[in-house]
Design a protein around this motif. Structure first.
Motif, PDB file in Angstrom:
ATOM      1  N   LEU A   1       6.593  -7.188  -9.769  1.00 52.85           N
ATOM      2  CA  LEU A   1       6.864  -7.001  -8.347  1.00 52.85           C
ATOM      3  C   LEU A   1       8.268  -6.484  -8.065  1.00 52.85           C
TER       4      LEU A   1
ATOM      5  N   PHE B   1       0.381   0.162  -5.493  1.00 54.73           N
ATOM      6  CA  PHE B   1       0.626  -1.020  -4.672  1.00 54.73           C
ATOM      7  C   PHE B   1       0.352  -0.743  -3.188  1.00 54.73           C
TER       8      PHE B   1
ATOM      9  N   ARG C   1      -0.285  -4.636  -1.807  1.00 52.74           N
ATOM     10  CA  ARG C   1       0.760  -5.612  -2.133  1.00 52.74           C
ATOM     11  C   ARG C   1       0.854  -6.633  -0.994  1.00 52.74           C
TER      12      ARG C   1
END
Length: 265
Positions: free
Chosen positions: A165, A172, A176
């Motif tokens: 991350l 992503f 995310r």
């Protein structure tokens, strides 16, 4: 990463995505190439399509005895040489929080798991930890502090890094979410040990409306809360203890009351 091609020893092309979509095939092909990869020259080992200074970057096929499974791992110290979009990319430790630790605080094993030395004991009960007054070793990075133990905040940073991350990747986009990020962090905890325990055994991710996280929290508090410190990570708005040794917790964005959790003083 979807579409990542792996070249196995002997030239066989292998889809990294099979790890998720066809795990039996993934396991079968890695097992078949395990011995060949171990004895092969560097240029003939498994590799992705990344290159550094015109040369391929080899990968290791590793065996995990505890789960009787095979996996691919980046070559030691070569993670930063991979493309940032490659699943084997790792940030340069000299440009991250790792640079503040002396050697030995973070120890990466051959299977890719990490062991860390924490500044706190995991056990809630027992004699207090003696203060370590050993002088710090001389730093080979002038101007940077050197730490002999990792704080809980440092552990959070490590979990964030190991969960992938710390870097933005195109895949992503729109994925995310808080739940996905916490799921990745929970998975990262299965590869980090401290004081002989997996961090995942004591790690409690929480997110509003996520029933699986709620059940996990209750289970870990029930089985581990009496004897060990727990690591609570997520969107917590408030914790309120009561005289019986329980506490109630409110999550950010939660509008249907408090979640009551039993614990011990």
């Amino acid at each position: 990463m979807t579409g990542t091609i792996i070249i196995l020893p002997g030239g066989e092309r292998f889809q990294f995505e099979w790890r998720r979509t066809d795990p039996e095939r993934w396991e079968r092909r890695l097992k078949a190439k395990y011995d060949e990869s171990r004895s092969a020259d560097r240029s003939d080992k498994a590799r992705c399509l990344c290159q550094h200074r015109g040369a391929a970057l080899p990968l290791q096929i590793r065996y995990r005895a505890d789960s009787h499974s095979y996996h691919l791992a980046v070559w030691p110290n070569e993670g930063p040489l991979h493309e940032k979009t490659c699943p084997f990319y790792k940030p340069d430790p000299e440009k991250s929080g790792r640079a503040s630790y002396v050697n030995g605080v973070i120890r990466e094993g051959e299977d890719g798991d990490v062991a860390v030395t924490l500044s706190i004991g995991l056990r809630r009960k027992g004699p207090p930890r003696p203060v370590d007054d050993t002088p710090l070793p001389a730093s080979d990075r002038p101007g940077q502090a050197r730490q002999r133990r990792m704080t809980p905040l440092g552990l959070l940073h490590l979990l964030w890094e190991r969960a992938g991350l710390t870097e933005w990747r195109p895949q992503f986009a729109r994925h995310r979410t808080p739940t996905v990020a916490l799921t990745r962090i929970a998975s990262a905890g299965t590869r980090i040990r401290a004081q002989g325990r997996l961090i995942s055994d004591l790690l409690c991710p929480v997110a509003p409306g996520h029933e699986k996280f709620g059940r996990r929290l209750h289970a870990i508090v029930r089985t581990e809360g009496k004897e060990n410190h727990l690591f609570l990570i997520g969107f917590v708005e408030a914790l309120e203890p009561d005289p019986r040794g329980n506490f109630t917790m409110a999550l950010n964005g939660q509008r249907d009351g408090y979640l009551s959790i039993g614990t011990q003083k």
